[in-house]
Write a protein that holds these residues in place. Structure first.
Motif, mmCIF file in Angstrom:
data_model
loop_
_atom_site.group_PDB
_atom_site.id
_atom_site.type_symbol
_atom_site.label_atom_id
_atom_site.label_comp_id
_atom_site.label_asym_id
_atom_site.label_seq_id
_atom_site.Cartn_x
_atom_site.Cartn_y
_atom_site.Cartn_z
ATOM 1 N N GLU A 150 0.833 -1.201 0.000
ATOM 2 C CA GLU A 150 0.000 0.000 0.000
ATOM 3 C C GLU A 150 0.871 1.256 0.000
ATOM 4 O OE1 GLU A 150 -3.991 1.533 2.367
ATOM 5 O OE2 GLU A 150 -2.464 0.421 3.456
ATOM 6 N N ILE A 151 1.940 1.227 0.800
ATOM 7 C CA ILE A 151 2.883 2.351 0.831
ATOM 8 C C ILE A 151 3.530 2.526 -0.536
ATOM 9 C CG2 ILE A 151 5.077 3.166 1.796
ATOM 10 C CD1 ILE A 151 4.263 1.694 4.407
ATOM 11 N N ALA A 152 3.941 1.417 -1.144
ATOM 12 C CA ALA A 152 4.597 1.478 -2.455
ATOM 13 C C ALA A 152 3.671 2.092 -3.500
ATOM 14 C CB ALA A 152 5.034 0.086 -2.884
ATOM 15 N N PHE A 153 2.429 1.658 -3.515
ATOM 16 C CA PHE A 153 1.478 2.164 -4.509
ATOM 17 C C PHE A 153 1.194 3.647 -4.295
ATOM 18 C CE2 PHE A 153 -2.928 3.148 -5.723
ATOM 19 C CZ PHE A 153 -2.873 2.852 -7.077
ATOM 20 N N ALA A 154 0.928 4.020 -3.027
ATOM 21 C CA ALA A 154 0.570 5.416 -2.739
ATOM 22 C C ALA A 154 1.738 6.356 -3.027
ATOM 23 C CB ALA A 154 0.134 5.545 -1.278
ATOM 24 N N SER A 155 2.942 5.971 -2.602
ATOM 25 C CA SER A 155 4.098 6.859 -2.797
ATOM 26 C C SER A 155 4.490 6.955 -4.267
ATOM 27 C CB SER A 155 5.281 6.362 -1.959
ATOM 28 O OG SER A 155 5.681 5.053 -2.343
ATOM 29 N N LEU A 156 4.345 5.856 -5.025
ATOM 30 C CA LEU A 156 4.655 5.904 -6.451
ATOM 31 C C LEU A 156 3.680 6.818 -7.179
ATOM 32 C CD1 LEU A 156 6.353 4.924 -8.825
ATOM 33 C CD2 LEU A 156 4.799 2.972 -9.041
ATOM 34 N N LYS A 157 2.413 6.755 -6.797
ATOM 35 C CA LYS A 157 1.429 7.662 -7.403
ATOM 36 C C LYS A 157 1.796 9.116 -7.126
ATOM 37 C CE LYS A 157 -2.833 8.171 -5.770
ATOM 38 N NZ LYS A 157 -4.271 7.934 -5.472
ATOM 39 N N LEU A 158 2.240 9.395 -5.904
ATOM 40 C CA LEU A 158 2.668 10.744 -5.561
ATOM 41 C C LEU A 158 3.940 11.131 -6.321
ATOM 42 C CD1 LEU A 158 2.022 10.608 -1.716
ATOM 43 C CD2 LEU A 158 0.884 12.138 -3.331
ATOM 44 N N GLY A 159 4.853 10.173 -6.481
ATOM 45 C CA GLY A 159 6.084 10.435 -7.217
ATOM 46 C C GLY A 159 5.850 10.754 -8.679
#
Length: 391
Positions: free
Chosen positions: A9-18
């Motif tokens: 979940e962290i990976a998905f959310a942070s990648l979207k922000l990136g």
């Protein structure tokens, strides 16, 4: 299984922000609030504001540190690393590719870049209003925020920002320490105080040892590590402040020409994610992809060490009424600092016509009233901005 799910979940959310967080450090905090606080409810507004206040005190890229801290609170040390990778890697990849094409790759004056700046206006306005409602609910705190904003606009500098935060802490202690709320959402973090102390000691040892090591060797990667680690450890004020410091390290020394530096600087303004990823471009220009990796890791490593060193103690201090009072004042001053940053550089650099203002108003309304997610605001803003440029 739950931890693995959290890390994904962290990976998905942070990648979207990136991939979507355009507009610089202040805008990033708006994107974080939209994604992590409003949508996913990982933290409450008070905890988020306390983390922002902590990162304003620390050297390094404040928005990246906030993202790292949220990742650590959600998924431990590995969660912080994943959060940083997702938010950082997209812009690093773009800048490294640009490093090999910079002479023929021109984006100056492109309509979509101007549109991204207008998107940032809407995002930052939404964030300032949202944080303002939570952190300045009474007249004294509104007064603190307004005074902070006025001082930042009159005397814009990193030193002024630190003075404002310190003054906010004193006012908060004197006014709110006895009436601070005793119950706050506790930090759930696997990092111990002992690990925090070791992290700070490591930072100090590297700050002292790397310059000595760089002077005694001809290894390019050690020299790159020394330069970027030192800059990442000592710069206050975020991404835009790091640029002149890096320029002094690589241009006068002949490592890069002024033209090469400025080309990367221009491109760094156009990519999502933290401005500190400019280090990836510089490293790639110096020694290729390996240099980009070394420079990026070196400039962000101090942020990890500082956050690991600070979070365990912040979690304990937040329980004390006196420290809650200090944070109450600091958080109100941070709202003022964000308000000043909303005007300059966000608003002044993005809005140059009535059409620009109208587009910003539409995007803000979509976020504020229609609850449109930030990533979709980016797409809508670029499409509408590009179409309006033909009128």
């Amino acid at each position: 299984m739950q931890k693995k799910h959290s890390l994904l979940e962290i990976a998905f959310a942070s990648l979207k922000l990136g991939l979507t967080s355009f507009g610089g450090p202040v805008a990033h905090l708006g994107y974080f609030k939209e994604e992590y606080i409003d949508k996913r409810k990982w933290l409450d507004d008070k905890t988020y504001a306390d983390i922002i206040a902590l990162c304003q005190f620390l050297p390094g890229p404040a928005s990246s540190q906030v993202g790292i801290a949220i990742g650590m609170l959600r998924g431990g040390l590995l969660g912080g690393i994943i959060s940083w990778l997702g938010f950082t890697i997209p812009s690093v990849i773009i800048l490294v590719l640009f490093a090999s094409l910079y002479q023929s790759f021109s984006l100056e004056g492109a309509a979509w870049i101007a549109s991204l700046k207008i998107v940032a206006v809407a995002v930052v306005a939404h964030a300032v209003i949202g944080l303002g409602k939570k952190l300045t609910p009474d007249r004294p705190r509104i007064a603190i925020a307004l005074a902070a904003a006025l001082l930042m606009l009159l005397f814009p500098s990193t030193i002024t920002q630190l003075i404002i935060i310190g003054a906010g802490a004193l006012v908060g202690f004197s006014m709110y320490a006895k009436q601070a709320v005793s119950k706050v959402q506790p930090f759930v973090i696997s990092i111990t105080k002992r690990q925090g102390i070791i992290s700070i000691i490591t930072l100090i040892v590297l700050l002292i040892g790397l310059p000595i090591l760089a002077q005694s060797t001809t290894n390019d990667y050690i020299k790159i590590t020394d330069i970027f680690f030192r800059v990442g450890s000592l710069v206050f004020g975020g991404g835009h402040v790091v640029l002149p410091l890096l320029e002094q390290e690589v241009v006068p020394t002949g490592m890069l020409s002024s033209g090469e530096f400025l080309a990367g600087y221009g491109m760094a303004q156009a990519v999502p994610g933290p401005l500190f990823t400019f280090a990836g471009y510089l490293g790639a220009m110096l020694t290729g992809v390996t240099g980009a990796i070394v420079a990026t890791l070196a400039i962000f490593l101090p942020s990890f060490l500082l956050i690991i060193g600070a979070l365990p103690f912040l979690g304990e201090l937040r329980k004390r009424a006196s420290f809650q009072g200090i944070l109450t004042g600091v958080n109100a001053s941070v709202v003022g600092i964000l308000l000043a940053a909303f005007y300059d550089p966000v608003f002044t650099s993005a809005i140059s016509s009535g059409v620009d203002f109208g587009l910003a108003a539409i995007l803000f309304s979509l976020m504020h009233f229609w609850k449109t997610p930030a990533w979709l605001i980016v797409i809508i803003g670029v499409v509408l901005g590009t179409l309006l440029s033909f009128i």
